[in-house]
Design a protein around this motif. Structure first.
Motif, short mmCIF file in Angstrom:
data_model
loop_
_atom_site.label_atom_id
_atom_site.label_comp_id
_atom_site.label_asym_id
_atom_site.label_seq_id
_atom_site.Cartn_x
_atom_site.Cartn_y
_atom_site.Cartn_z
N ARG A 110 27.69 -12.90 -1.08
CA ARG A 110 28.58 -14.06 -1.04
C ARG A 110 28.29 -14.87 0.23
N ALA A 111 28.28 -16.18 0.09
CA ALA A 111 28.01 -17.06 1.23
C ALA A 111 28.96 -16.75 2.38
N GLY A 112 28.39 -16.61 3.58
CA GLY A 112 29.20 -16.35 4.76
C GLY A 112 29.39 -14.89 5.08
N ASP A 113 29.05 -14.00 4.13
CA ASP A 113 29.22 -12.58 4.37
C ASP A 113 27.99 -11.98 5.03
N ARG A 114 28.20 -10.94 5.81
CA ARG A 114 27.08 -10.20 6.39
C ARG A 114 26.46 -9.33 5.31
N ARG A 115 25.17 -9.22 5.30
CA ARG A 115 24.47 -8.49 4.26
C ARG A 115 24.41 -7.00 4.59
N ASP A 116 24.75 -6.17 3.61
CA ASP A 116 24.70 -4.72 3.80
C ASP A 116 23.48 -4.09 3.16
N HIS A 117 22.95 -4.73 2.12
CA HIS A 117 21.83 -4.16 1.38
C HIS A 117 20.78 -5.22 1.06
N VAL A 118 19.57 -4.74 0.84
CA VAL A 118 18.48 -5.56 0.31
C VAL A 118 18.22 -5.07 -1.10
N TYR A 119 18.03 -6.02 -2.04
CA TYR A 119 17.82 -5.68 -3.44
C TYR A 119 16.45 -6.18 -3.89
N PHE A 120 15.73 -5.32 -4.60
CA PHE A 120 14.45 -5.69 -5.21
C PHE A 120 14.63 -5.59 -6.73
N PRO B 205 0.84 -1.20 0.00
CA PRO B 205 0.00 0.00 0.00
C PRO B 205 0.88 1.25 0.00
N PRO B 206 0.40 2.37 -0.55
CA PRO B 206 1.23 3.58 -0.67
C PRO B 206 1.88 4.02 0.63
N ALA B 207 1.16 3.95 1.73
CA ALA B 207 1.72 4.42 3.00
C ALA B 207 2.90 3.56 3.44
N ASP B 208 2.84 2.27 3.16
CA ASP B 208 3.92 1.37 3.55
C ASP B 208 5.10 1.50 2.60
N LEU B 209 4.80 1.65 1.31
CA LEU B 209 5.87 1.88 0.34
C LEU B 209 6.62 3.17 0.66
N ALA B 210 5.90 4.15 1.19
CA ALA B 210 6.52 5.44 1.51
C ALA B 210 7.60 5.30 2.59
N LEU B 211 7.54 4.24 3.40
CA LEU B 211 8.58 4.02 4.40
C LEU B 211 9.90 3.62 3.75
N LEU B 212 9.81 3.04 2.54
CA LEU B 212 11.00 2.57 1.84
C LEU B 212 11.47 3.54 0.76
N ALA B 213 10.50 4.15 0.07
CA ALA B 213 10.80 4.90 -1.16
C ALA B 213 11.91 5.94 -1.02
N PRO B 214 11.95 6.74 0.05
CA PRO B 214 13.01 7.77 0.13
C PRO B 214 14.42 7.18 0.20
N HIS B 215 14.52 5.90 0.54
CA HIS B 215 15.84 5.29 0.76
C HIS B 215 16.22 4.30 -0.35
N LEU B 216 15.34 4.12 -1.33
CA LEU B 216 15.61 3.21 -2.43
C LEU B 216 16.47 3.90 -3.49
N SER C 208 16.16 -2.08 -7.19
CA SER C 208 16.11 -1.06 -6.15
C SER C 208 16.89 -1.57 -4.95
N GLN C 209 17.80 -0.76 -4.47
CA GLN C 209 18.67 -1.12 -3.35
C GLN C 209 18.35 -0.26 -2.14
N ILE C 210 18.36 -0.89 -0.96
CA ILE C 210 18.16 -0.17 0.29
C ILE C 210 19.07 -0.78 1.33
N SER C 211 19.59 0.01 2.24
CA SER C 211 20.47 -0.53 3.27
C SER C 211 19.68 -1.43 4.21
N VAL C 212 20.36 -2.41 4.78
CA VAL C 212 19.71 -3.34 5.70
C VAL C 212 19.11 -2.59 6.89
#
Length: 255
Positions: free
Chosen positions: A41-51, A17-28, A105-109
């Motif tokens: 890479r396997a074993g690495d800590r994740r820095d970003h989430v990718y859509f 929904p638009p209101a929930d997407l708005a929580l992500l959109a400014p940071h994508l 679309s990339q956003i920090s963890v």
């Protein structure tokens, strides 16, 4: 890096929904996914989430002897790194490799986790994506044990083709196919020859595989239809109304 995108293109973001997407959109931020790039890479800590918006990424499991095998492939119906919400110590057990280039679309963890904690809709999206990936893991595991290499290659080619906007020429080397299937390159050469004889592969030039979609569907096993159908039920192509309508686990089990 290519600026800030709209959500169009990724089915998980489109479901919010638009209101929930708005929580992500400014940071994508929209980023390029270059072919053969390692996203996680396997074993690495994740820095970003990718859509992903386009392209295809395979999840690769590495074995101690150096061999690899694909366990899943995702595109615009999914996300990479979303399980980072399980905590900062959560490590990936697979390596995510771009097989067909595209954008995401990339956003920090940290930003994603903050939005996840505030939004039930975002939590619902992550849950749906997790079910989709686990379903694919299960069916791919069964397929690897039960079906021929020819059927499995057709299976992976079809899943990659689904995510390449109807381009019948896939940018795949024999080495890549060897990694996806967990077999030797000599086996890949033999399988390509068999699929060419069936007309499912029209040509296999250096680094390019041209397919005949209809004949490739005849050559694959039932796992392709099962995985594609289940994915579409869990993460629908289009969402009507203000709220996501993902399939529940019970509905999926009954399907």
């Amino acid at each position: 890096m290519m600026g800030v995108p709209a959500s169009a293109g990724n089915r998980l973001l489109n479901a919010l929904p638009p209101a929930d997407l708005a929580l992500l959109a400014p940071h994508l931020q929209k980023v390029s996914l270059e072919q053969n790039a390692v996203v996680i890479r396997a074993g690495d800590r994740r820095d970003h989430v990718y859509f992903p918006h386009s392209g295809a990424i395979s999840f690769m499991l590495g074995l101690p002897n150096g061999e690899t095998i694909a366990t899943a492939v995702i595109g615009r119906e999914g996300a990479i790194g979303s399980l980072s919400v399980l905590g900062p110590s959560f490590m990936s057990s697979v390596t995510a490799v771009v097989r067909v280039g595209g954008t995401a679309s990339q956003i920090s963890v940290s930003r994603f986790h903050a939005a996840y904690m505030k939004s039930g809709a975002i939590r619902h999206v992550v849950e749906a994506h997790t079910r989709s990936i686990l379903m694919q893991f299960q069916h791919v595991s069964a397929c690897n044990g039960l079906h021929s290499v020819e059927a499995r290659m057709a299976h992976w080619l079809l899943h990659l083709h689904d995510r390449t906007e109807d381009n019948n020429i896939l940018p795949l080397t024999q080495e890549t196919l060897s990694q996806l299937l967990g077999v030797r390159r000599t086996t890949v050469t033999q399988v390509i020859a068999k699929l060419r004889a069936l007309g499912a592969i029209r040509s296999a030039r250096r680094g390019l595989v041209e397919i005949d979609r209809a004949r490739l569907e005849e050559a694959t096993c039932e796992c392709y239809d099962i995985i594609r159908g289940a994915t579409d039920r869990i993460v629908p192509h289009e969402v009507v109304g203000a709220h996501p309508h993902f399939a529940s686990a019970d509905k999926l089990h009954r399907a």
